[in-house]
Design an enzyme around this catalytic site. Structure first.
Site, short mmCIF file in Angstrom:
data_model
loop_
_atom_site.label_atom_id
_atom_site.label_comp_id
_atom_site.label_asym_id
_atom_site.label_seq_id
_atom_site.Cartn_x
_atom_site.Cartn_y
_atom_site.Cartn_z
N CYS A 81 0.82 -1.22 0.00
CA CYS A 81 0.00 0.00 0.00
C CYS A 81 0.86 1.27 0.00
CB CYS A 81 -0.97 -0.04 1.19
SG CYS A 81 -2.40 1.02 0.95
N ARG A 112 -12.57 6.07 -0.41
CA ARG A 112 -11.58 5.15 0.17
C ARG A 112 -11.99 3.72 -0.17
NH1 ARG A 112 -7.62 6.63 2.85
NH2 ARG A 112 -6.31 5.02 3.78
N HIS A 142 -3.13 -5.71 2.37
CA HIS A 142 -2.71 -5.82 3.77
C HIS A 142 -3.20 -7.17 4.29
CE1 HIS A 142 -1.61 -1.60 4.37
NE2 HIS A 142 -2.70 -1.24 3.74
N1 GLN Z 1 -2.03 6.79 2.65
C1 GLN Z 1 -2.16 5.92 1.48
C2 GLN Z 1 -3.60 5.87 0.92
O1 GLN Z 1 -4.53 6.20 1.61
C3 GLN Z 1 -1.71 4.52 1.84
C4 GLN Z 1 -2.63 3.86 2.88
C5 GLN Z 1 -2.09 2.54 3.39
O2 GLN Z 1 -0.89 2.31 3.41
N2 GLN Z 1 -3.03 1.65 3.83
O3 GLN Z 1 -3.77 5.44 -0.23
#
Ligand code: GLN
Length: 250
Positions: free
Chosen positions: A100, A134, A201
């Site tokens: 990520c 998101r 993840h």
């Molecule tokens: N901050 C980045 C995003 O929101 C990565 C998030 C993360 O590593 N889960 O895309």
């Protein structure tokens, strides 16, 4: 079977800043799978206050986990000092895995919502821009055949949308469930030589033992420059976990 004289060094990059959603589990999985094969494994943490890449010069695997935009900003600033070093390590065929935020910083740049563009290492021909929504949820992926015939499972939580800038970098797989890189092209992850980035993840590698072994094999072959056959491990529990999650959106 490989004997004790084989060893792998893993650099855990910025564990104090990029280590959310259990991403440290990827390091633990690599260590366990190496040691279960009688291969020595040393983990070296590398953080902003190290001020030099000397301690990770001879590492074979480089891992960078995920993080929030602010932590990525701090890391991106520090990475500028080592761009040539990491490019050299990647060109040698050493293994990189970014999850990520770590994935995003292995690309050309990441542009968050309300922050300046963050320059990446440029190891992957991708760029990322934050979106207004998101992506959160389970992801299932069918790996592209150029790598091997398999599937991946994991959990995504990102607002960044990642796009390819060159065909030199390929997607790891096709999204079966979830969004992946950008929710548009139904592709997940990216790789170029032995540099890999993914939005999964979870931790990622414990649930995807075949991919963990693929990375281990690439690192060993790069280091020892010989044909290597890994001992088959009993992955009954890992595979049951993988199968219980594959093709599930809940
Ligand atoms: N901050 C980045 C995003 O929101 C990565 C998030 C993360 O590593 N889960 O895309």
């Amino acid at each position: 079977m490989l004997s004790q004289e084989y060893s792998i060094k893993i650099a855990h990059l910025y564990p104090k800043l990029l280590n959310i959603y259990g991403d440290f589990g990827n390091i633990l999985a690599l260590k366990k799978r190496l040691e279960d094969r009688n291969i020595n494994c040393q983990i070296i943490n590398f953080d902003i206050d190290d001020n030099s890449c000397e301690k990770i010069y001879d590492c074979n695997i480089f891992f960078m986990g995920g993080g929030q935009d602010f932590q990525q900003h701090e890391v991106a600033n520090d990475l500028k000092k080592y761009k040539e070093f990491f490019s050299e390590k990647a060109n040698e065929g050493n293994v990189f895995l970014g999850i990520c935020g770590g994935y995003q910083l292995m690309g050309e740049y990441y542009k968050p919502h309300n922050m300046d563009k963050q320059e990446g290492l440029g190891l992957l021909d991708v760029y990322t821009v934050a979106s207004s929504k998101r992506f959160i949820g389970n992801v299932s992926v069918k790996i592209k055949n150029e790598l091997y015939n398999g599937t991946l499972v994991g959990f995504e939580n990102h607002s960044g949308l990642t796009y390819f800038t060159s065909q030199k970098t390929k997607a790891i797989g096709d999204v079966i469930v979830g969004n992946g890189n950008n929710g548009e092209d139904k592709l997940e992850g990216a790789y170029k030589n032995n540099v890999f980035g993914t939005y999964l993840h979870g931790s990622f590698l414990p649930k995807n033992p075949q991919f963990a072994d693929y990375l281990i094999l690439q690192a060993l072959v790069t280091k020892y420059k010989e044909k290597i056959i890994l001992k088959v491990l009993d992955d009954e529990f890992e595979n049951l976990t993988h199968e219980s999650l594959f093709n599930k959106s809940y």
